[in-house]
Motif scaffolding. Structure first.
Motif, mmCIF file in Angstrom:
data_model
loop_
_atom_site.group_PDB
_atom_site.id
_atom_site.type_symbol
_atom_site.label_atom_id
_atom_site.label_comp_id
_atom_site.label_asym_id
_atom_site.label_seq_id
_atom_site.Cartn_x
_atom_site.Cartn_y
_atom_site.Cartn_z
ATOM 1 N N CYS A 166 0.830 -1.207 0.000
ATOM 2 C CA CYS A 166 0.000 0.000 0.000
ATOM 3 C C CYS A 166 0.863 1.256 0.000
ATOM 4 C CB CYS A 166 -0.912 -0.017 1.236
ATOM 5 S SG CYS A 166 -1.878 1.490 1.488
ATOM 6 N N TYR A 167 0.363 2.279 -0.701
ATOM 7 C CA TYR A 167 0.936 3.623 -0.673
ATOM 8 C C TYR A 167 -0.200 4.599 -0.393
ATOM 9 C CZ TYR A 167 5.046 1.583 -2.893
ATOM 10 O OH TYR A 167 6.143 0.806 -3.173
ATOM 11 N N MET A 184 -3.526 3.510 -2.198
ATOM 12 C CA MET A 184 -3.375 2.778 -3.455
ATOM 13 C C MET A 184 -2.734 1.419 -3.200
ATOM 14 S SD MET A 184 -0.996 3.656 -6.759
ATOM 15 C CE MET A 184 0.468 2.992 -5.948
ATOM 16 N N PHE A 185 -3.289 0.402 -3.868
ATOM 17 C CA PHE A 185 -2.811 -0.968 -3.711
ATOM 18 C C PHE A 185 -2.432 -1.508 -5.093
ATOM 19 C CE2 PHE A 185 -5.883 0.238 -0.561
ATOM 20 C CZ PHE A 185 -5.333 -0.169 0.639
ATOM 21 N N PRO A 186 -1.129 -1.594 -5.389
ATOM 22 C CA PRO A 186 -0.700 -2.104 -6.701
ATOM 23 C C PRO A 186 -1.158 -3.546 -6.897
ATOM 24 C CG PRO A 186 1.115 -1.049 -5.522
ATOM 25 C CD PRO A 186 0.008 -1.221 -4.546
ATOM 26 N N PRO A 187 -1.241 -3.988 -8.135
ATOM 27 C CA PRO A 187 -1.655 -5.373 -8.407
ATOM 28 C C PRO A 187 -0.660 -6.375 -7.840
ATOM 29 C CG PRO A 187 -0.883 -4.298 -10.408
ATOM 30 C CD PRO A 187 -0.990 -3.235 -9.376
ATOM 31 N N ARG A 188 -1.187 -7.490 -7.377
ATOM 32 C CA ARG A 188 -0.331 -8.548 -6.826
ATOM 33 C C ARG A 188 0.179 -9.474 -7.918
ATOM 34 N NH1 ARG A 188 -4.961 -10.054 -2.624
ATOM 35 N NH2 ARG A 188 -6.056 -9.595 -4.569
ATOM 36 N N VAL A 189 -0.649 -9.688 -8.943
ATOM 37 C CA VAL A 189 -0.261 -10.509 -10.089
ATOM 38 C C VAL A 189 -0.605 -9.739 -11.345
ATOM 39 C CG1 VAL A 189 -0.486 -12.739 -8.936
ATOM 40 C CG2 VAL A 189 -2.487 -11.702 -9.980
ATOM 41 N N ASN A 190 -0.147 -10.240 -12.479
ATOM 42 C CA ASN A 190 -0.294 -9.494 -13.728
ATOM 43 C C ASN A 190 -1.741 -9.216 -14.112
ATOM 44 O OD1 ASN A 190 2.460 -9.337 -14.051
ATOM 45 N ND2 ASN A 190 2.586 -11.211 -15.272
ATOM 46 N N THR A 294 1.107 11.120 -13.553
ATOM 47 C CA THR A 294 -0.142 11.594 -14.167
ATOM 48 C C THR A 294 -0.416 10.820 -15.448
ATOM 49 O OG1 THR A 294 0.158 13.827 -13.258
ATOM 50 C CG2 THR A 294 -1.342 13.595 -15.118
ATOM 51 N N LYS A 295 0.606 10.673 -16.282
ATOM 52 C CA LYS A 295 0.440 9.910 -17.514
ATOM 53 C C LYS A 295 0.175 8.438 -17.218
ATOM 54 C CE LYS A 295 3.189 13.027 -20.401
ATOM 55 N NZ LYS A 295 4.424 13.203 -21.195
ATOM 56 N N LYS A 296 0.763 7.934 -16.141
ATOM 57 C CA LYS A 296 0.535 6.539 -15.753
ATOM 58 C C LYS A 296 -0.919 6.324 -15.366
ATOM 59 C CE LYS A 296 1.743 2.304 -14.645
ATOM 60 N NZ LYS A 296 2.160 1.320 -15.678
ATOM 61 N N LEU A 297 -1.503 7.263 -14.625
ATOM 62 C CA LEU A 297 -2.910 7.122 -14.236
ATOM 63 C C LEU A 297 -3.809 7.119 -15.462
ATOM 64 C CD1 LEU A 297 -5.038 6.930 -12.017
ATOM 65 C CD2 LEU A 297 -5.121 9.440 -11.984
ATOM 66 N N VAL A 298 -3.542 8.014 -16.420
ATOM 67 C CA VAL A 298 -4.326 8.031 -17.655
ATOM 68 C C VAL A 298 -4.213 6.695 -18.380
ATOM 69 C CG1 VAL A 298 -4.559 9.119 -19.921
ATOM 70 C CG2 VAL A 298 -4.124 10.531 -17.911
ATOM 71 N N GLU A 299 -3.002 6.157 -18.413
ATOM 72 C CA GLU A 299 -2.772 4.863 -19.067
ATOM 73 C C GLU A 299 -3.551 3.747 -18.364
ATOM 74 O OE1 GLU A 299 0.790 1.591 -19.031
ATOM 75 O OE2 GLU A 299 1.375 3.699 -19.213
ATOM 76 N N GLY A 344 -8.890 14.523 -4.862
ATOM 77 C CA GLY A 344 -8.775 13.070 -4.786
ATOM 78 C C GLY A 344 -7.894 12.496 -5.879
ATOM 79 N N ILE A 345 -7.971 13.054 -7.069
ATOM 80 C CA ILE A 345 -7.149 12.573 -8.178
ATOM 81 C C ILE A 345 -5.696 12.979 -7.971
ATOM 82 C CG2 ILE A 345 -6.835 12.580 -10.673
ATOM 83 C CD1 ILE A 345 -9.366 11.175 -9.647
ATOM 84 N N VAL A 346 -5.482 14.178 -7.434
ATOM 85 C CA VAL A 346 -4.113 14.602 -7.115
ATOM 86 C C VAL A 346 -3.492 13.640 -6.106
ATOM 87 C CG1 VAL A 346 -2.731 16.412 -6.017
ATOM 88 C CG2 VAL A 346 -4.513 17.030 -7.660
ATOM 89 N N ALA A 347 -4.270 13.241 -5.091
ATOM 90 C CA ALA A 347 -3.767 12.300 -4.097
ATOM 91 C C ALA A 347 -3.447 10.952 -4.739
ATOM 92 C CB ALA A 347 -4.796 12.126 -2.977
ATOM 93 N N ALA A 348 -4.306 10.500 -5.667
ATOM 94 C CA ALA A 348 -4.055 9.218 -6.344
ATOM 95 C C ALA A 348 -2.772 9.283 -7.164
ATOM 96 C CB ALA A 348 -5.238 8.869 -7.243
ATOM 97 N N ILE A 349 -2.532 10.416 -7.822
ATOM 98 C CA ILE A 349 -1.317 10.569 -8.626
ATOM 99 C C ILE A 349 -0.085 10.574 -7.732
ATOM 100 C CG2 ILE A 349 -0.055 12.184 -10.111
ATOM 101 C CD1 ILE A 349 -2.803 12.996 -11.273
ATOM 102 N N MET A 350 -0.181 11.196 -6.550
ATOM 103 C CA MET A 350 0.956 11.180 -5.631
ATOM 104 C C MET A 350 1.257 9.758 -5.163
ATOM 105 S SD MET A 350 0.899 14.658 -3.310
ATOM 106 C CE MET A 350 -0.749 14.545 -2.638
ATOM 107 N N CYS A 351 0.211 8.945 -4.961
ATOM 108 C CA CYS A 351 0.432 7.535 -4.598
ATOM 109 C C CYS A 351 1.231 6.829 -5.686
ATOM 110 C CB CYS A 351 -0.910 6.825 -4.415
ATOM 111 S SG CYS A 351 -1.808 7.257 -2.914
ATOM 112 N N LEU A 352 0.826 7.017 -6.931
ATOM 113 C CA LEU A 352 1.554 6.409 -8.041
ATOM 114 C C LEU A 352 2.983 6.922 -8.104
ATOM 115 C CD1 LEU A 352 -1.126 6.411 -10.901
ATOM 116 C CD2 LEU A 352 0.139 4.414 -10.092
ATOM 117 N N GLY A 353 3.143 8.223 -7.837
ATOM 118 C CA GLY A 353 4.476 8.817 -7.875
ATOM 119 C C GLY A 353 5.412 8.208 -6.847
ATOM 120 N N LEU A 354 4.886 7.922 -5.654
ATOM 121 C CA LEU A 354 5.716 7.283 -4.633
ATOM 122 C C LEU A 354 6.259 5.949 -5.121
ATOM 123 C CD1 LEU A 354 3.709 7.878 -1.323
ATOM 124 C CD2 LEU A 354 5.838 8.986 -2.018
ATOM 125 N N LEU A 355 5.381 5.163 -5.739
ATOM 126 C CA LEU A 355 5.804 3.856 -6.241
ATOM 127 C C LEU A 355 6.825 4.005 -7.365
ATOM 128 C CD1 LEU A 355 5.557 0.787 -6.471
ATOM 129 C CD2 LEU A 355 3.579 1.128 -7.954
#
Length: 374
Positions: A166-167, A184-190, A294-299, A344-355
């Motif tokens: 979790c992030y 945010m919880f990244p996927p565990r498997v593909n 940000t681009k990752k979230l769009v993807e 909320g979206i800004v917070a989600a992008i920051m989670c992705l950024g940490l990872l």
């Protein structure tokens, strides 16, 4: 002195103002038969020399050669190739309207690739409409396609998230704004999804003011009743309650890191770090730190890889986010020009950024093949 006989101005939409055009035009006054050719693709929807010249061209085109009507100018020959906003921009017939040399000077294969990318990326779509179809667009780019958002999984069980990597991120606001935390919880498997869990807080006074606006797209009171938005009594947010909620979630999900914007949250986040031992991390609010996530979230949304739990507040914010690319096409959410709240979206992008900021851990070569003897 400048006394040109023939002038070509290309890409007028890139001119900051009309000063250069004025100088060039006036400099032809000593010539008997000067010729100025101006070429451009569409500009953004804004006051500009390009849009002024386009409006003049349309007046002349629509005048029908009548000297008694506005727009008559026998020395101005407007030639306009453009698609209309009402046209289906994915069709080759529409492409031909704006590209008379399609298949000759501009390959059809290019348009096919650009169109496909535009269907998957909101930023690319805006540029495709403006630069390839000559449709004037806004100076800001929509970030997330809500059709893609709605096609993502919308069921989330918090109990199933416990134990997953979790992030977290916190976007604390002013008293008249919405404060958000995101986990945010990244996927565990593909074949798993990127799961996002949000908490939203707002002052009850803001909820009442929103009710008076009769905004169907932002029914704050309904969201409060449904439990998606937590209303704090009075005119301001209750930071002790917000802090307590963050502590509870952090104990439950055990995040690797929790990002925060130091501008509004430094005191409370220092308390969370020093007094409660939470892994708080300052997150720079510059485009350098926001571009990639940000681009990752769009993807991820475009590939239907996000499980957003059907949160209506997050969906509303996703539809509000706009970005403005810089000269290198780097982007970040623009709070001051977005349609409405986007915390909320800004917070989600920051989670992705940490990872994404974490160094990639690669296995030692000797763990996979051993030592090679020669």
């Amino acid at each position: 002195g400048l006394m040109p006989h023939f002038i070509i101005v290309d890409e007028l939409h890139r001119h900051k103002d009309g000063a250069l055009m004025d100088v060039l035009f006036r400099s032809t006054s000593v010539r008997n038969q000067p010729l100025m050719v101006v070429i451009t693709t569409a500009d953004y929807d804004r006051p500009s020399a390009c849009n002024d010249k386009y409006a003049e061209a349309c007046r002349v085109r629509d005048n029908d050669g009548d000297p008694e009507k506005p727009g008559y100018d026998r020395r101005f020959l407007p030639v306009i190739f453009e698609a209309k906003e009402s046209d289906d921009w994915t069709l080759p017939e529409t492409w031909k309207k704006a590209n008379p040399g399609l298949g000759i000077s501009k390959p059809i294969e290019y348009m096919e690739r650009a169109c496909k990318k535009a269907q998957e990326d909101a930023v690319a779509k805006n540029e495709f409409l403006r630069l390839d179809l000559n449709i004037r667009t806004q100076n800001v780019e929509s970030l997330i396609n809500l059709d893609y958002w709605d096609a993502c999984p919308a069921e989330l069980n918090e109990a199933d998230l416990v134990g997953r990597k979790c992030y977290g991120a916190i976007d604390l606001s002013q008293k008249d704004d919405i404060t958000s935390s995101c986990w945010m919880f990244p996927p565990r498997v593909n074949d798993d999804y990127w799961s996002f869990l949000w908490r939203f807080w707002v002052a009850d006074d803001v909820v009442r003011r929103r009710e008076l606006e009769h905004r169907r797209d932002a029914p704050y009171r309904v969201w409060v009743q449904q439990g998606h938005l937590i209303s704090c009594p009075g005119q301001t947010l209750s930071y002790p309650d917000i802090k307590a909620s963050i502590i509870r979630d952090a104990k439950k999900f055990k995040p690797v890191k929790i990002a925060f914007d130091p501008y509004n949250a430094k005191d409370i986040c220092e308390s969370l770090f020093n007094e409660h031992g939470l892994p708080m991390t300052e997150y720079d609010q510059t485009v350098k730190w926001f571009n990639d996530p940000t681009k990752k979230l769009v993807e991820l949304v475009g590939s239907r890889s996000v499980n957003h739990g059907g949160n209506p507040v997050a969906r509303w914010m996703a539809g509000n986010v706009v970005v403005k690319p810089d000269t290198n096409q780097n982007i970040k959410p623009q709070k001051n020009t977005s349609k409405d709240k986007i915390d909320g979206i800004v917070a989600a992008i920051m989670c992705l950024g940490l990872l994404m900021l974490e160094p990639t851990k690669r296995p030692c070569v000797y763990e996979t093949r051993g030592i090679v003897r020669l």
